[in-house]
Design a protein around this motif. Structure first.
Motif, PDB file in Angstrom:
ATOM      1  N   THR A 172       0.840  -1.184   0.000  1.00  0.00           N
ATOM      2  CA  THR A 172       0.000   0.000   0.000  1.00  0.00           C
ATOM      3  C   THR A 172       0.879   1.240   0.000  1.00  0.00           C
ATOM      4  O   THR A 172       2.069   1.171   0.312  1.00  0.00           O
ATOM      5  CB  THR A 172      -0.954   0.020   1.213  1.00  0.00           C
ATOM      6  OG1 THR A 172      -1.929   1.043   1.035  1.00  0.00           O
ATOM      7  CG2 THR A 172      -0.197   0.282   2.500  1.00  0.00           C
ATOM      8  N   LYS A 173       0.295   2.364  -0.330  1.00  0.00           N
ATOM      9  CA  LYS A 173       0.998   3.648  -0.279  1.00  0.00           C
ATOM     10  C   LYS A 173       0.422   4.446   0.877  1.00  0.00           C
ATOM     11  O   LYS A 173      -0.793   4.578   1.014  1.00  0.00           O
ATOM     12  CB  LYS A 173       0.820   4.408  -1.596  1.00  0.00           C
ATOM     13  CG  LYS A 173       1.506   5.772  -1.628  1.00  0.00           C
ATOM     14  CD  LYS A 173       1.324   6.456  -2.978  1.00  0.00           C
ATOM     15  CE  LYS A 173       2.116   5.740  -4.054  1.00  0.00           C
ATOM     16  NZ  LYS A 173       2.074   6.465  -5.352  1.00  0.00           N
ATOM     17  N   LEU A 174       1.299   4.959   1.731  1.00  0.00           N
ATOM     18  CA  LEU A 174       0.879   5.716   2.900  1.00  0.00           C
ATOM     19  C   LEU A 174       1.329   7.163   2.802  1.00  0.00           C
ATOM     20  O   LEU A 174       2.387   7.462   2.252  1.00  0.00           O
ATOM     21  CB  LEU A 174       1.478   5.108   4.177  1.00  0.00           C
ATOM     22  CG  LEU A 174       1.075   3.682   4.537  1.00  0.00           C
ATOM     23  CD1 LEU A 174       1.866   3.224   5.757  1.00  0.00           C
ATOM     24  CD2 LEU A 174      -0.416   3.579   4.790  1.00  0.00           C
ATOM     25  N   LYS A 175       0.519   8.054   3.359  1.00  0.00           N
ATOM     26  CA  LYS A 175       0.918   9.438   3.542  1.00  0.00           C
ATOM     27  C   LYS A 175       1.249   9.628   5.022  1.00  0.00           C
ATOM     28  O   LYS A 175       0.372   9.548   5.882  1.00  0.00           O
ATOM     29  CB  LYS A 175      -0.207  10.384   3.122  1.00  0.00           C
ATOM     30  CG  LYS A 175      -0.463  10.433   1.627  1.00  0.00           C
ATOM     31  CD  LYS A 175      -1.544  11.448   1.283  1.00  0.00           C
ATOM     32  CE  LYS A 175      -1.784  11.508  -0.217  1.00  0.00           C
ATOM     33  NZ  LYS A 175      -2.838  12.497  -0.573  1.00  0.00           N
ATOM     34  N   LEU A 176       2.510   9.847   5.292  1.00  0.00           N
ATOM     35  CA  LEU A 176       2.980  10.010   6.660  1.00  0.00           C
ATOM     36  C   LEU A 176       3.432  11.446   6.872  1.00  0.00           C
ATOM     37  O   LEU A 176       3.911  12.107   5.950  1.00  0.00           O
ATOM     38  CB  LEU A 176       4.136   9.053   6.943  1.00  0.00           C
ATOM     39  CG  LEU A 176       3.862   7.572   6.682  1.00  0.00           C
ATOM     40  CD1 LEU A 176       5.119   6.756   6.933  1.00  0.00           C
ATOM     41  CD2 LEU A 176       2.715   7.061   7.551  1.00  0.00           C
ATOM     42  N   TYR A 177       3.323  11.916   8.104  1.00  0.00           N
ATOM     43  CA  TYR A 177       3.690  13.296   8.420  1.00  0.00           C
ATOM     44  C   TYR A 177       4.880  13.333   9.371  1.00  0.00           C
ATOM     45  O   TYR A 177       4.841  12.777  10.474  1.00  0.00           O
ATOM     46  CB  TYR A 177       2.485  14.028   9.030  1.00  0.00           C
ATOM     47  CG  TYR A 177       1.379  14.270   8.029  1.00  0.00           C
ATOM     48  CD1 TYR A 177       1.352  15.428   7.258  1.00  0.00           C
ATOM     49  CD2 TYR A 177       0.378  13.323   7.828  1.00  0.00           C
ATOM     50  CE1 TYR A 177       0.356  15.645   6.320  1.00  0.00           C
ATOM     51  CE2 TYR A 177      -0.631  13.533   6.894  1.00  0.00           C
ATOM     52  CZ  TYR A 177      -0.633  14.700   6.149  1.00  0.00           C
ATOM     53  OH  TYR A 177      -1.623  14.911   5.210  1.00  0.00           O
ATOM     54  N   PHE A 178       5.938  13.993   8.900  1.00  0.00           N
ATOM     55  CA  PHE A 178       7.150  14.193   9.696  1.00  0.00           C
ATOM     56  C   PHE A 178       7.414  15.694   9.826  1.00  0.00           C
ATOM     57  O   PHE A 178       6.670  16.515   9.279  1.00  0.00           O
ATOM     58  CB  PHE A 178       8.332  13.485   9.040  1.00  0.00           C
ATOM     59  CG  PHE A 178       8.170  11.997   8.930  1.00  0.00           C
ATOM     60  CD1 PHE A 178       8.408  11.182  10.027  1.00  0.00           C
ATOM     61  CD2 PHE A 178       7.766  11.401   7.742  1.00  0.00           C
ATOM     62  CE1 PHE A 178       8.244   9.807   9.949  1.00  0.00           C
ATOM     63  CE2 PHE A 178       7.607  10.033   7.644  1.00  0.00           C
ATOM     64  CZ  PHE A 178       7.852   9.229   8.755  1.00  0.00           C
ATOM     65  N   GLY A 179       8.467  16.061  10.553  1.00  0.00           N
ATOM     66  CA  GLY A 179       8.771  17.465  10.746  1.00  0.00           C
ATOM     67  C   GLY A 179       9.646  18.031   9.647  1.00  0.00           C
ATOM     68  O   GLY A 179      10.414  17.306   9.004  1.00  0.00           O
ATOM     69  N   ASN A 180       9.532  19.348   9.430  1.00  0.00           N
ATOM     70  CA  ASN A 180      10.475  19.999   8.526  1.00  0.00           C
ATOM     71  C   ASN A 180      11.775  20.281   9.274  1.00  0.00           C
ATOM     72  O   ASN A 180      11.899  20.015  10.472  1.00  0.00           O
ATOM     73  CB  ASN A 180       9.874  21.277   7.923  1.00  0.00           C
ATOM     74  CG  ASN A 180       9.533  22.330   8.990  1.00  0.00           C
ATOM     75  OD1 ASN A 180       9.841  22.167  10.168  1.00  0.00           O
ATOM     76  ND2 ASN A 180       8.886  23.406   8.561  1.00  0.00           N
ATOM     77  N   LYS A 181      12.753  20.833   8.585  1.00  0.00           N
ATOM     78  CA  LYS A 181      14.064  21.064   9.197  1.00  0.00           C
ATOM     79  C   LYS A 181      13.981  22.008  10.391  1.00  0.00           C
ATOM     80  O   LYS A 181      14.717  21.856  11.370  1.00  0.00           O
ATOM     81  CB  LYS A 181      15.032  21.624   8.145  1.00  0.00           C
ATOM     82  CG  LYS A 181      15.577  20.591   7.172  1.00  0.00           C
ATOM     83  CD  LYS A 181      16.522  19.635   7.868  1.00  0.00           C
ATOM     84  CE  LYS A 181      17.215  18.716   6.871  1.00  0.00           C
ATOM     85  NZ  LYS A 181      18.119  17.758   7.542  1.00  0.00           N
TER      86      LYS A 181
END
Length: 307
Positions: A172-181
């Motif tokens: 599957t393809k997931l949309k994950l959220y991480f932090g910017n720099k």
């Protein structure tokens, strides 16, 4: 060169491999090629279907070796290659494949080495034109417990028991959220994952968040030592129970970003519209004294950086 003696008593390795004497009949179970990986406990092998390349010709040897060295996306298993072990050279002649490993091969324990050997022989032995495989450390053959060269091995020298059958996986393809720099906004990252169909997609999402982003320009938010104690979905709410390590805020990001990296990712890819986060089963928690975890939270896209 001094070469360490290795045991051939496969029955000592969790009983997962037994010695066989059949001819190589081609692909495992006649269902197509597979790659052998190591489970996360490091005590048994896992087979996963391999559908990336045609397994024929000399080029396939290097392709397969490179593929096996990479850790898969799955959170259930990993590469059989120890970090420092390298294939320094190889030669295929008259259907016999000679593999020359770096000196660090000798640092493996007996059980690690037996599993590594089994995975390599069974994976590479599926290549058309490879009938048997011999291991060397640099130029010296690997020895058995009697101090004799192990010699050429074939895939059918390692017969898997029924406990090592191919698992049922799906992609599957997931949309994950991480932090910017800067650590002041969330950034969406799309990743393709293959996971055990027995796992809930919500658990896969949270485990992938803990694993961290693939993009080097993105910043992980959840401490890597965080454990998923339990995840369930009921009446549109995903209940995520994490270990106390979640409270460490290792990366020093805005507390809202840490919490909503989970909420946004789970709502985006899972089967819930709200997320209730607890720590060791307790939800009477204010994360970093700023975010109230006492009630289910809805997705907040205002925290996401404009693309």
């Amino acid at each position: 060169m001094r070469n360490r003696k290795r045991t051939m008593a496969f029955c000592l390795v969790m009983g997962i491999l037994i010695l066989g004497g059949c001819r190589n009949s081609g692909y495992a179970d006649d269902k197509g090629p597979v790659i052998f990986y190591l489970n996360m406990e490091g005590n048994s092998l896992v087979r996963e279907p391999y559908d990336e390349e045609e397994l024929s010709g000399e080029d396939a040897v290097q392709i397969m070796i490179d593929y096996m060295k990479e850790n898969p996306d799955s959170i259930e298993y990993k590469s059989v290659f120890p970090e420092d072990v390298e294939v320094e050279a190889w030669e295929l002649k008259d259907q016999k494949l000679d593999l020359h490993f770096s000196q660090s091969y000798l640092d493996m324990t007996d059980s690690e080495e037996v599993l590594f050997r089994a995975a390599m022989v069974q994976s590479l032995g599926q290549i058309q034109g490879v009938n048997s495989i011999m291991f060397y450390v640099e130029q010296d053959p690997v020895l058995d417990s009697a101090g004799e060269p192990i010699g050429y091995m074939r895939p059918d020298d390692f017969i898997q028991n029924t406990g090592s059958a191919v698992h049922s996986y799906q992609k599957t393809k997931l949309k994950l959220y991480f932090g910017n720099k800067k650590g002041d906004q969330l950034v969406e990252e799309e990743v393709n994952v293959r996971y055990n169909s027995n796992l809930s997609i919500e658990k896969v999402i949270v485990e992938q968040l803990i694993k961290g982003p693939k993009d080097a320009d993105l910043v992980p938010l959840i401490p890597a030592e965080t454990k998923v104690i339990g995840i369930s979905v009921k009446e549109g709410i995903c209940y995520v129970n994490l270990s106390e390590h979640f409270l460490n805020n290792t990366y020093g990001a805005d507390p809202e970003l840490v919490v909503y990296s989970i909420v946004n990712s789970v709502v985006e890819g899972g089967n819930a519209s709200r997320v209730q986060i607890s720590v060791n089963g307790e939800n009477d928690v204010h994360y970093m004294d700023q975010v109230d975890l006492g009630k289910p939270l809805v997705r907040d896209l205002d925290l996401v950086e404009d693309s």
